[in-house]
Design a protein around this motif. Sequence first.
Motif, PDB file in Angstrom:
ATOM      1  N   ILE A 122      -4.750  -6.316 -11.543  1.00  0.00           N
ATOM      2  CA  ILE A 122      -6.099  -5.829 -11.254  1.00  0.00           C
ATOM      3  C   ILE A 122      -6.176  -5.219  -9.861  1.00  0.00           C
ATOM      4  CG2 ILE A 122      -7.238  -7.430 -12.826  1.00  0.00           C
ATOM      5  CD1 ILE A 122      -7.872  -9.199 -10.394  1.00  0.00           C
ATOM      6  N   GLY A 123      -5.034  -5.061  -9.237  1.00  0.00           N
ATOM      7  CA  GLY A 123      -4.979  -4.448  -7.923  1.00  0.00           C
ATOM      8  C   GLY A 123      -3.633  -3.793  -7.720  1.00  0.00           C
ATOM      9  N   VAL A 124      -3.401  -3.313  -6.499  1.00  0.00           N
ATOM     10  CA  VAL A 124      -2.142  -2.633  -6.209  1.00  0.00           C
ATOM     11  C   VAL A 124      -1.699  -2.989  -4.797  1.00  0.00           C
ATOM     12  CG1 VAL A 124      -3.373  -0.545  -5.466  1.00  0.00           C
ATOM     13  CG2 VAL A 124      -0.969  -0.390  -6.115  1.00  0.00           C
ATOM     14  N   VAL A 125      -0.391  -3.207  -4.638  1.00  0.00           N
ATOM     15  CA  VAL A 125       0.202  -3.443  -3.324  1.00  0.00           C
ATOM     16  C   VAL A 125       0.822  -2.138  -2.835  1.00  0.00           C
ATOM     17  CG1 VAL A 125       2.020  -4.660  -2.055  1.00  0.00           C
ATOM     18  CG2 VAL A 125       0.640  -5.883  -3.760  1.00  0.00           C
ATOM     19  N   PHE A 126       0.590  -1.813  -1.559  1.00  0.00           N
ATOM     20  CA  PHE A 126       1.209  -0.611  -1.019  1.00  0.00           C
ATOM     21  C   PHE A 126       1.697  -0.871   0.408  1.00  0.00           C
ATOM     22  CE2 PHE A 126      -3.315  -0.354  -0.077  1.00  0.00           C
ATOM     23  CZ  PHE A 126      -3.381   0.082   1.239  1.00  0.00           C
ATOM     24  N   PRO A 127       2.831  -0.292   0.776  1.00  0.00           N
ATOM     25  CA  PRO A 127       3.327  -0.440   2.142  1.00  0.00           C
ATOM     26  C   PRO A 127       2.559   0.476   3.073  1.00  0.00           C
ATOM     27  CG  PRO A 127       4.810   0.941   0.870  1.00  0.00           C
ATOM     28  CD  PRO A 127       3.743   0.486  -0.081  1.00  0.00           C
ATOM     29  N   TYR A 128       2.350   0.009   4.307  1.00  0.00           N
ATOM     30  CA  TYR A 128       1.585   0.827   5.235  1.00  0.00           C
ATOM     31  C   TYR A 128       2.146   0.716   6.649  1.00  0.00           C
ATOM     32  CZ  TYR A 128      -2.257   3.148   7.571  1.00  0.00           C
ATOM     33  OH  TYR A 128      -2.994   4.040   8.301  1.00  0.00           O
ATOM     34  N   SER A 129       2.231   1.869   7.305  1.00  0.00           N
ATOM     35  CA  SER A 129       2.538   1.945   8.733  1.00  0.00           C
ATOM     36  C   SER A 129       1.589   2.952   9.355  1.00  0.00           C
ATOM     37  CB  SER A 129       3.994   2.352   8.965  1.00  0.00           C
ATOM     38  OG  SER A 129       4.274   3.599   8.343  1.00  0.00           O
ATOM     39  N   PRO A 130       1.199   2.764  10.609  1.00  0.00           N
ATOM     40  CA  PRO A 130       0.185   3.617  11.234  1.00  0.00           C
ATOM     41  C   PRO A 130       0.767   4.936  11.723  1.00  0.00           C
ATOM     42  CG  PRO A 130       0.906   1.954  12.775  1.00  0.00           C
ATOM     43  CD  PRO A 130       1.617   1.661  11.483  1.00  0.00           C
ATOM     44  N   HIS A 131      -0.100   5.759  12.302  1.00  0.00           N
ATOM     45  CA  HIS A 131       0.296   7.099  12.734  1.00  0.00           C
ATOM     46  C   HIS A 131       1.310   7.063  13.872  1.00  0.00           C
ATOM     47  CE1 HIS A 131      -2.042   7.031  16.520  1.00  0.00           C
ATOM     48  NE2 HIS A 131      -2.860   6.234  15.845  1.00  0.00           N
ATOM     49  N   HIS A 132       1.361   5.981  14.661  1.00  0.00           N
ATOM     50  CA  HIS A 132       2.305   5.939  15.775  1.00  0.00           C
ATOM     51  C   HIS A 132       3.673   5.421  15.373  1.00  0.00           C
ATOM     52  CE1 HIS A 132      -0.524   2.483  15.933  1.00  0.00           C
ATOM     53  NE2 HIS A 132       0.551   1.757  16.143  1.00  0.00           N
ATOM     54  N   GLY A 133       3.949   5.313  14.071  1.00  0.00           N
ATOM     55  CA  GLY A 133       5.305   5.055  13.622  1.00  0.00           C
ATOM     56  C   GLY A 133       5.528   3.694  12.990  1.00  0.00           C
ATOM     57  N   ARG A 134       6.721   3.512  12.424  1.00  0.00           N
ATOM     58  CA  ARG A 134       7.071   2.275  11.749  1.00  0.00           C
ATOM     59  C   ARG A 134       7.360   1.157  12.745  1.00  0.00           C
ATOM     60  NH1 ARG A 134       7.495   3.240   6.490  1.00  0.00           N
ATOM     61  NH2 ARG A 134       8.082   5.315   5.732  1.00  0.00           N
ATOM     62  N   TYR A 135       7.193  -0.073  12.234  1.00  0.00           N
ATOM     63  CA  TYR A 135       7.492  -1.284  12.995  1.00  0.00           C
ATOM     64  C   TYR A 135       6.718  -1.311  14.311  1.00  0.00           C
ATOM     65  CZ  TYR A 135      11.203  -2.526   9.726  1.00  0.00           C
ATOM     66  OH  TYR A 135      11.896  -2.885   8.591  1.00  0.00           O
ATOM     67  N   ASN A 136       5.405  -1.106  14.208  1.00  0.00           N
ATOM     68  CA  ASN A 136       4.533  -1.094  15.377  1.00  0.00           C
ATOM     69  C   ASN A 136       3.353  -2.039  15.249  1.00  0.00           C
ATOM     70  OD1 ASN A 136       5.065   0.828  17.712  1.00  0.00           O
ATOM     71  ND2 ASN A 136       5.591   2.116  15.965  1.00  0.00           N
ATOM     72  N   LEU A 137       3.368  -2.945  14.243  1.00  0.00           N
ATOM     73  CA  LEU A 137       2.215  -3.808  14.010  1.00  0.00           C
ATOM     74  C   LEU A 137       2.591  -5.271  14.199  1.00  0.00           C
ATOM     75  CD1 LEU A 137       0.966  -2.182  10.659  1.00  0.00           C
ATOM     76  CD2 LEU A 137       0.010  -1.791  12.941  1.00  0.00           C
ATOM     77  N   ASN A 138       1.883  -5.977  15.112  1.00  0.00           N
ATOM     78  CA  ASN A 138       1.988  -7.429  15.060  1.00  0.00           C
ATOM     79  C   ASN A 138       1.073  -7.910  13.934  1.00  0.00           C
ATOM     80  OD1 ASN A 138      -0.672  -7.653  16.042  1.00  0.00           O
ATOM     81  ND2 ASN A 138      -0.013  -8.000  18.163  1.00  0.00           N
ATOM     82  N   PHE A 139       0.979  -9.220  13.736  1.00  0.00           N
ATOM     83  CA  PHE A 139       0.237  -9.702  12.566  1.00  0.00           C
ATOM     84  C   PHE A 139      -1.236  -9.316  12.627  1.00  0.00           C
ATOM     85  CE2 PHE A 139      -2.131 -12.861  10.100  1.00  0.00           C
ATOM     86  CZ  PHE A 139      -1.480 -12.751   8.871  1.00  0.00           C
ATOM     87  N   ASP A 140      -1.866  -9.465  13.793  1.00  0.00           N
ATOM     88  CA  ASP A 140      -3.283  -9.118  13.928  1.00  0.00           C
ATOM     89  C   ASP A 140      -3.497  -7.616  13.687  1.00  0.00           C
ATOM     90  OD1 ASP A 140      -3.924 -11.733  14.467  1.00  0.00           O
ATOM     91  OD2 ASP A 140      -3.927 -11.478  16.650  1.00  0.00           O
TER      92      ASP A 140
END
Length: 337
Positions: A140-158
Motif C-alpha cells: 500500500i506504499g512504496v520505498v524509494f532511495p533519496y539523497s539531497p541536491h548537495h550529493g550522496r552520503y550527506n545526511l545524518n539521521f535527523d
Amino acid sequence: MMSLLCITIISLSLAGSAYCEMTSPPSPITVKAELGSNVTLPCKYEPDSVMFGSLRVKWTKAAEDGSEDEDVLLLMGQHQKTYGRFGNRVFLEASDDNEDVSLTITDVSKEDMGKYHCEIMNGVEDIIQDVILEVENGQIGVVFPYSPHHGRYNLNFDDAVKACKDQGAEVASFDQLFKEWKDGLDWCNAGWLNDGTVQYPITKPREPCGGSVNKPGLRSYGRQNKQSRRFDVFCYASALKGRVYWLVQPDRLTFDEAVQACIKDNAEIAKVSHIFAAWKLNGYDRCDAGWLADGSVRYPISRPRKNCSPTEAAVRFVSFPDKQVKSYGVYCYKAEP
C-alpha cells in the motif's frame, strides 16, 4: 477435414485459476491476484482440433498506449521460450495430448497488471483468448532511495528524517525495505532506516555492492551514530490521495515558473514521494523529464522502451539542474477534494 480450434474456459470461484465454458470468440475474463503471489491465467483448447506436433501458442501482454504488445511466452511443439522481464517467472505445461496452455506468473508485481492475449495457432485458424489480470492488496506504499541536491552520503539521521518529510514521506522500516527488495529494488548506496540502522537492497550481486559471491539480500552496516555518520536514506510513501500529472505547457520552464504553473492549475508541484507512488502503485508512465519540488528533474517509466528507460521500469533521475535554466517541463500533484 480438421475441426476448427476453439478454447474452453472453465470458471471456478478461486481468483487466479478461474475458467468459464464458452465458445469462440470468448469474452475477456478477469483474474485477480495479490501482490507477490503466483497466479494462473487460464487458456485451454480442444485436443481433437489440433494435429499431432502442430500446436503453437503465444502469450503476449497488451500495450495500454496502443503500441506493440509485449511478448511473454512462446510455445512451439515441446519448446518454450520466455521474454524480457517475465524471464523465469512464467511457465506453462502443454503437449499435444494436453489441452491446458494456461500461463502461470510467479511473484506478481503491479507492473504485471493488464490484458493478456493467449493465441493458439493450429494451421487452420488462430484463436485468441483475452485475460485481464488485476493486482490488489499487498503493498500500500512504496520505498524509494533519496539523497539531497548537495550529493550522496550527506545526511545524518535527523537530516534523513527531515529529507523524507520534506518529500511527503517518512523514513522506511526494515520490513518495508525488505518487501521492496522482494519486489525487485536494487540499490548500491547505503541509507538510513527508522531503527537507526543503515542498509541497502541488492538483487543482483556484484563486486562494488557487497561482493559478487554474496547472495541477494539486504546488506547491513548495522546501527550507526545518528549524529556523526552520514548516508543516504530510504523513504516510505503511502498510496496517493490525489493524482500526479504532466502539465502541458507551450515552453520549457525554470523551477520558479514550474512552481507557479502548477499553482495556476490549482495544484502544487509534485514531490518525489508523489512521483514514486504514482509510478509504483498506479503504473504511471511518462517519458518527459520534469521539475519536482526538491529541485530535481525526474520521469516515471513503467514500460521500458528505447530512449526512455530501455532495460528497467524505474523513476529515472536526470539531475539537480540550475533552477534558472528553461530546460524542463513539470509534474504537478492535485489532492483529492
